[in-house]
Scaffold this active site. Structure first.
Site, PDB file in Angstrom:
ATOM      1  CB  CYS A 199      -1.006  -0.003   1.152  1.00 21.93           C
ATOM      2  SG  CYS A 199      -0.273   0.003   2.810  1.00 21.93           S
ATOM      3  CG  HIS A 223      -6.605  -0.350  -1.403  1.00 20.74           C
ATOM      4  ND1 HIS A 223      -6.644  -1.302  -0.419  1.00 20.74           N
ATOM      5  CD2 HIS A 223      -7.703  -0.573  -2.173  1.00 20.74           C
ATOM      6  CE1 HIS A 223      -7.722  -2.062  -0.580  1.00 20.74           C
ATOM      7  NE2 HIS A 223      -8.379  -1.638  -1.636  1.00 20.74           N
ATOM      8  CG  HIS A 240      -4.484  -0.352   3.966  1.00 20.98           C
ATOM      9  ND1 HIS A 240      -3.654  -1.146   3.216  1.00 20.98           N
ATOM     10  CD2 HIS A 240      -5.537  -0.060   3.171  1.00 20.98           C
ATOM     11  CE1 HIS A 240      -4.207  -1.337   2.012  1.00 20.98           C
ATOM     12  NE2 HIS A 240      -5.339  -0.678   1.964  1.00 20.98           N
TER      13      HIS A 240
END
Length: 155
Positions: free
Chosen positions: A69, A128, A116
């Site tokens: 990510c 992502h 994240h």
């Protein structure tokens, strides 16, 4: 024989000085973008991120052969001349805070205690890198992301 020894010594010095390291730097060690962020840069970042849809997830990946990510975010913004670390929590220290209701394409969105992140592309969606699935699109209103929202930054 003596010339070969000097060449080997010279190569060792050159390689030792130029060797790479994976040292984590303080955000102050990174060059910050000059001037205020523009929406044009954000739109381009969103387009670049979308161009990598389908690329596989690779832990610590930060190239088109595979991303994690924060590697995706760092790579996309690096293509635009903005240098940020390859770590979601450190990336959160950069840019300008943005309210969820004020998101525009290119804003970096953060989740799960800064573990994240992704790049907002508009219409409630962001790109992502995740496992399973690699680089893909998700919605901010998806249950997992809605419950784990942390914030957003505009670079």
């Amino acid at each position: 024989m003596r010339a070969i020894a000097w060449i080997v010594l010279l190569l060792a010095v050159v390689l030792g000085v130029g060797a790479c390291s994976k040292t984590v730097l303080d955000p102050r060690d990174y060059q910050m973008p000059v001037g205020a962020p523009t929406n044009e840069r954000g739109v381009i970042a969103a387009r670049i991120a979308q161009s990598y849809l389908g690329v596989p997830y690779i832990w610590s990946g930060a190239s088109p052969s595979g991303f994690d990510c924060s590697g995706l975010v760092s790579y996309v913004y690096g293509r635009l001349g903005v240098s940020i670390p390859h770590n979601a929590a450190q990336q959160f220290r950069f840019g300008t805070p943005v309210d969820r209701a004020e998101l525009v394409p290119g804003d970096v969105v953060f989740f799960d205690h800064l573990r994240h992140n992704g790049i907002y592309v508009g219409d409630g969606r962001f790109v992502h890198a995740t496992t399973p699935g690699g680089v893909k699109m998700a919605r901010l209103e998806d249950d997992w992301f809605r419950k784990r929202w942390v914030g957003a930054r505009r670079l």
